[in-house]
Scaffold this active site. Structure first.
Site, PDB file in Angstrom:
ATOM      1  N   TYR A  98       3.791  68.894  37.539  1.00  0.00           N
ATOM      2  CA  TYR A  98       3.700  67.609  36.841  1.00  0.00           C
ATOM      3  C   TYR A  98       3.583  67.824  35.331  1.00  0.00           C
ATOM      4  O   TYR A  98       2.822  68.683  34.880  1.00  0.00           O
ATOM      5  CB  TYR A  98       2.456  66.844  37.318  1.00  0.00           C
ATOM      6  CG  TYR A  98       2.679  65.836  38.428  1.00  0.00           C
ATOM      7  CD1 TYR A  98       3.565  66.091  39.469  1.00  0.00           C
ATOM      8  CD2 TYR A  98       1.992  64.626  38.452  1.00  0.00           C
ATOM      9  CE1 TYR A  98       3.736  65.164  40.492  1.00  0.00           C
ATOM     10  CE2 TYR A  98       2.161  63.702  39.466  1.00  0.00           C
ATOM     11  CZ  TYR A  98       3.043  63.976  40.486  1.00  0.00           C
ATOM     12  OH  TYR A  98       3.217  63.074  41.503  1.00  0.00           O
ATOM     13  N   GLY A 105      -2.585  63.089  42.445  1.00  0.00           N
ATOM     14  CA  GLY A 105      -3.788  62.953  43.262  1.00  0.00           C
ATOM     15  C   GLY A 105      -4.368  64.333  43.575  1.00  0.00           C
ATOM     16  O   GLY A 105      -3.638  65.250  43.936  1.00  0.00           O
ATOM     17  N   ASP A 107      -5.966  65.271  46.015  1.00  0.00           N
ATOM     18  CA  ASP A 107      -5.776  65.682  47.420  1.00  0.00           C
ATOM     19  C   ASP A 107      -4.478  66.484  47.575  1.00  0.00           C
ATOM     20  O   ASP A 107      -4.423  67.469  48.324  1.00  0.00           O
ATOM     21  CB  ASP A 107      -5.816  64.478  48.385  1.00  0.00           C
ATOM     22  CG  ASP A 107      -4.872  63.340  48.016  1.00  0.00           C
ATOM     23  OD1 ASP A 107      -4.261  63.362  46.916  1.00  0.00           O
ATOM     24  OD2 ASP A 107      -4.733  62.420  48.844  1.00  0.00           O
ATOM     25  N   ARG A 108      -3.441  66.087  46.828  1.00  0.00           N
ATOM     26  CA  ARG A 108      -2.169  66.835  46.901  1.00  0.00           C
ATOM     27  C   ARG A 108      -2.333  68.226  46.289  1.00  0.00           C
ATOM     28  O   ARG A 108      -1.812  69.223  46.797  1.00  0.00           O
ATOM     29  CB  ARG A 108      -1.063  66.071  46.176  1.00  0.00           C
ATOM     30  CG  ARG A 108      -0.688  64.786  46.885  1.00  0.00           C
ATOM     31  CD  ARG A 108       0.301  63.995  46.059  1.00  0.00           C
ATOM     32  NE  ARG A 108       1.549  64.728  45.836  1.00  0.00           N
ATOM     33  CZ  ARG A 108       2.441  64.421  44.892  1.00  0.00           C
ATOM     34  NH1 ARG A 108       2.211  63.394  44.092  1.00  0.00           N
ATOM     35  NH2 ARG A 108       3.536  65.129  44.763  1.00  0.00           N
ATOM     36  N   THR A 130      -3.303  58.235  55.016  1.00  0.00           N
ATOM     37  CA  THR A 130      -2.993  56.846  54.674  1.00  0.00           C
ATOM     38  C   THR A 130      -1.570  56.794  54.102  1.00  0.00           C
ATOM     39  O   THR A 130      -0.747  55.985  54.500  1.00  0.00           O
ATOM     40  CB  THR A 130      -4.002  56.340  53.618  1.00  0.00           C
ATOM     41  OG1 THR A 130      -5.314  56.589  54.117  1.00  0.00           O
ATOM     42  CG2 THR A 130      -3.811  54.871  53.341  1.00  0.00           C
ATOM     43  N   THR A 181       8.643  44.372  71.159  1.00  0.00           N
ATOM     44  CA  THR A 181       8.335  44.343  69.721  1.00  0.00           C
ATOM     45  C   THR A 181       7.383  45.457  69.301  1.00  0.00           C
ATOM     46  O   THR A 181       7.673  46.223  68.365  1.00  0.00           O
ATOM     47  CB  THR A 181       7.711  42.970  69.360  1.00  0.00           C
ATOM     48  OG1 THR A 181       8.594  41.960  69.809  1.00  0.00           O
ATOM     49  CG2 THR A 181       7.480  42.846  67.873  1.00  0.00           C
TER      50      THR A 181
HETATM   51  N1  ATP Z   1     -10.538  58.978  63.896  1.00  0.00           N
HETATM   52  C1  ATP Z   1      -9.660  58.496  63.000  1.00  0.00           C
HETATM   53  N2  ATP Z   1     -10.099  57.746  61.962  1.00  0.00           N
HETATM   54  C2  ATP Z   1      -9.228  57.263  61.050  1.00  0.00           C
HETATM   55  N3  ATP Z   1      -7.891  57.467  61.096  1.00  0.00           N
HETATM   56  C3  ATP Z   1      -7.410  58.204  62.103  1.00  0.00           C
HETATM   57  C4  ATP Z   1      -8.246  58.775  63.099  1.00  0.00           C
HETATM   58  N4  ATP Z   1      -7.479  59.465  63.961  1.00  0.00           N
HETATM   59  C5  ATP Z   1      -6.209  59.342  63.520  1.00  0.00           C
HETATM   60  N5  ATP Z   1      -6.146  58.568  62.424  1.00  0.00           N
HETATM   61  C6  ATP Z   1      -4.903  58.272  61.664  1.00  0.00           C
HETATM   62  O1  ATP Z   1      -5.083  58.949  60.444  1.00  0.00           O
HETATM   63  C7  ATP Z   1      -4.558  58.182  59.371  1.00  0.00           C
HETATM   64  C8  ATP Z   1      -5.477  58.384  58.174  1.00  0.00           C
HETATM   65  O2  ATP Z   1      -5.473  59.764  57.925  1.00  0.00           O
HETATM   66  P1  ATP Z   1      -6.608  60.473  57.083  1.00  0.00           P
HETATM   67  O3  ATP Z   1      -7.931  60.308  57.739  1.00  0.00           O
HETATM   68  O4  ATP Z   1      -6.112  61.845  56.833  1.00  0.00           O
HETATM   69  O5  ATP Z   1      -6.543  59.507  55.838  1.00  0.00           O
HETATM   70  P2  ATP Z   1      -7.198  59.554  54.434  1.00  0.00           P
HETATM   71  O6  ATP Z   1      -7.748  60.896  54.116  1.00  0.00           O
HETATM   72  O7  ATP Z   1      -8.084  58.417  54.228  1.00  0.00           O
HETATM   73  O8  ATP Z   1      -5.896  59.284  53.644  1.00  0.00           O
HETATM   74  P3  ATP Z   1      -5.237  60.184  52.594  1.00  0.00           P
HETATM   75  O9  ATP Z   1      -5.202  61.567  53.166  1.00  0.00           O
HETATM   76  O10 ATP Z   1      -3.906  59.564  52.407  1.00  0.00           O
HETATM   77  O11 ATP Z   1      -6.167  60.045  51.438  1.00  0.00           O
HETATM   78  C9  ATP Z   1      -4.485  56.750  59.823  1.00  0.00           C
HETATM   79  O12 ATP Z   1      -3.245  56.231  59.414  1.00  0.00           O
HETATM   80  C10 ATP Z   1      -4.563  56.828  61.343  1.00  0.00           C
HETATM   81  O13 ATP Z   1      -3.274  56.573  61.891  1.00  0.00           O
HETATM   82  C1  PAU Z   2      -0.512  59.724  46.942  1.00  0.00           C
HETATM   83  C2  PAU Z   2      -1.970  59.625  47.331  1.00  0.00           C
HETATM   84  C3  PAU Z   2      -2.341  58.167  47.544  1.00  0.00           C
HETATM   85  C4  PAU Z   2      -2.131  60.369  48.671  1.00  0.00           C
HETATM   86  O1  PAU Z   2      -3.430  60.333  49.108  1.00  0.00           O
HETATM   87  C5  PAU Z   2      -2.897  60.298  46.270  1.00  0.00           C
HETATM   88  O2  PAU Z   2      -2.540  61.627  46.128  1.00  0.00           O
HETATM   89  C6  PAU Z   2      -2.816  59.611  44.939  1.00  0.00           C
HETATM   90  O3  PAU Z   2      -3.465  58.624  44.712  1.00  0.00           O
HETATM   91  N1  PAU Z   2      -1.950  60.156  44.036  1.00  0.00           N
HETATM   92  C7  PAU Z   2      -1.741  59.655  42.695  1.00  0.00           C
HETATM   93  C8  PAU Z   2      -0.287  59.705  42.321  1.00  0.00           C
HETATM   94  C9  PAU Z   2       0.390  61.067  42.405  1.00  0.00           C
HETATM   95  O4  PAU Z   2      -0.053  61.963  43.148  1.00  0.00           O
HETATM   96  O5  PAU Z   2       1.380  61.275  41.703  1.00  0.00           O
END
Ligand code: ATP
Ligand code: PAU
Length: 269
Positions: A98, A105, A107-108, A130, A181
């Site tokens: 970048y 983010g 997390d990435r 998510t 559906t």
């Molecule tokens: N026990 C659980 N609690 C919440 N989500 C779950 C669970 N098991 C499976 N999932 C799935 O996991 C997805 C969310 O994933 P994760 O928990 O990794 O999200 P997050 O860390 O909040 O999101 P991100 O990684 O994008 O920040 C939801 O879309 C759902 O389909």
């Molecule tokens: C893309 C998400 C939402 C995935 O959790 C997070 O990494 C985020 O908020 N990113 C900011 C934008 C970017 O990574 O370019």
């Protein structure tokens, strides 16, 4: 002497946290009571800290500052040291692509750093949470990535913008066409998730043929359940939470890479 540290990954929908017991002799690490709910974090941290020993918390968040501040304040009040990890231009020899790294983010970024604990070479890291993110790493250089809707978001986008499409909570673990559906929506959104992974694999193959696909996040088990039907690379790994592995690198930064890799392989959260 053993000491404790906690790793906290505040995601978009859920929070994941784990406490490690770090021993100096074997540099081995034991996992203590992981959690997933944001509301439980204060009670959980209080319980981890009640032995009065030195306790450092490594923290990463994709949420807004007020939510992060609440955790910082709690840790401060309880005398726990807190280190917030942010996206950077370079860490552990891995370079970010970048131009404005603060936009990526964390997390990435942590997923890329964590990937090296599971695979020694080049990799494509997919985090199916998510959002579904895909990031490519070649020769320790982040090549670039994608951000697309995660499974639940994709379904919500359709039901939220139509009148006659509904969803049910059932997990459809197949690559097939639907006949009502709810089934059509669930299978269509799953196909979109798989399609993204398959196209990402093809794009990666244009630059590098020998790489590992790492699939992580809440929807990784669903992807795993039909992986034998997908044309994925020979080498792929499923791991529940690769972001926590990225944090582990910072927590054990003074440990040899081999022992951090060993810890990573036993860390199930
Ligand atoms: N026990 C659980 N609690 C919440 N989500 C779950 C669970 N098991 C499976 N999932 C799935 O996991 C997805 C969310 O994933 P994760 O928990 O990794 O999200 P997050 O860390 O909040 O999101 P991100 O990684 O994008 O920040 C939801 O879309 C759902 O389909
Ligand atoms: C893309 C998400 C939402 C995935 O959790 C997070 O990494 C985020 O908020 N990113 C900011 C934008 C970017 O990574 O370019």
């Amino acid at each position: 002497m053993a000491h404790r540290c906690s790793l906290i990954d505040v995601g978009n929908s859920t929070l994941k946290a784990v406490t490690l017991e770090v021993t100096a002799i074997e540099e081995a690490v034991a996992v203590i009571s992981p959690i997933r709910a944001y509301e439980d974090i204060e009670q959980w941290l209080g319980a981890q800290n009640n032995d009065g020993h030195h306790h450092k918390v490594w923290f990463a968040s994709v949420r807004d500052d007020p939510e992060n501040q609440r955790i910082h304040d709690f840790l401060h009040q309880h005398g726990m040291l807190c280190e917030q990890v942010n996206t950077s231009e370079e860490a552990f020899g891995i370079k970010n692509s970048y131009a404005q790294v603060s936009k990526m983010g964390v997390d990435r970024w942590l997923a890329l750093l964590g990937a090296e604990l599971l695979s020694d070479g080049d990799c494509l890291v997919a985090d199916a949470g998510t959002a579904l993110t895909v990031d490519a790493l070649i020769d320790k250089q982040h090549v670039g990535g994608w951000i697309s809707p995660g499974l639940q978001l994709a379904k919500d986008a359709v039901t939220g913008n139509t009148r006659r499409v509904f969803q049910d909570p059932q997990a459809y673990q197949q690559l097939a066409f639907g006949n009502d559906t709810e089934q059509c929506l669930a299978l269509g959104c799953m196909a979109q998730l798989y399609g993204t992974l398959m196209v990402a694999t093809q794009v990666m193959q244009q630059q590098q043929t020998d790489f590992t696909l790492i699939i992580s996040g809440g929807d990784a088990p669903l992807i795993k359940s039909i992986s034998n039907k997908l044309p994925l690379p020979q080498s792929f790994i499923y791991t529940p939470n690769i972001v926590i592995l990225g944090l582990l690198r910072f927590a054990l930064a003074d440990h040899p890479l081999k022992s951090v890799q060993k810890t990573a392989q036993s860390l199930v959260i």
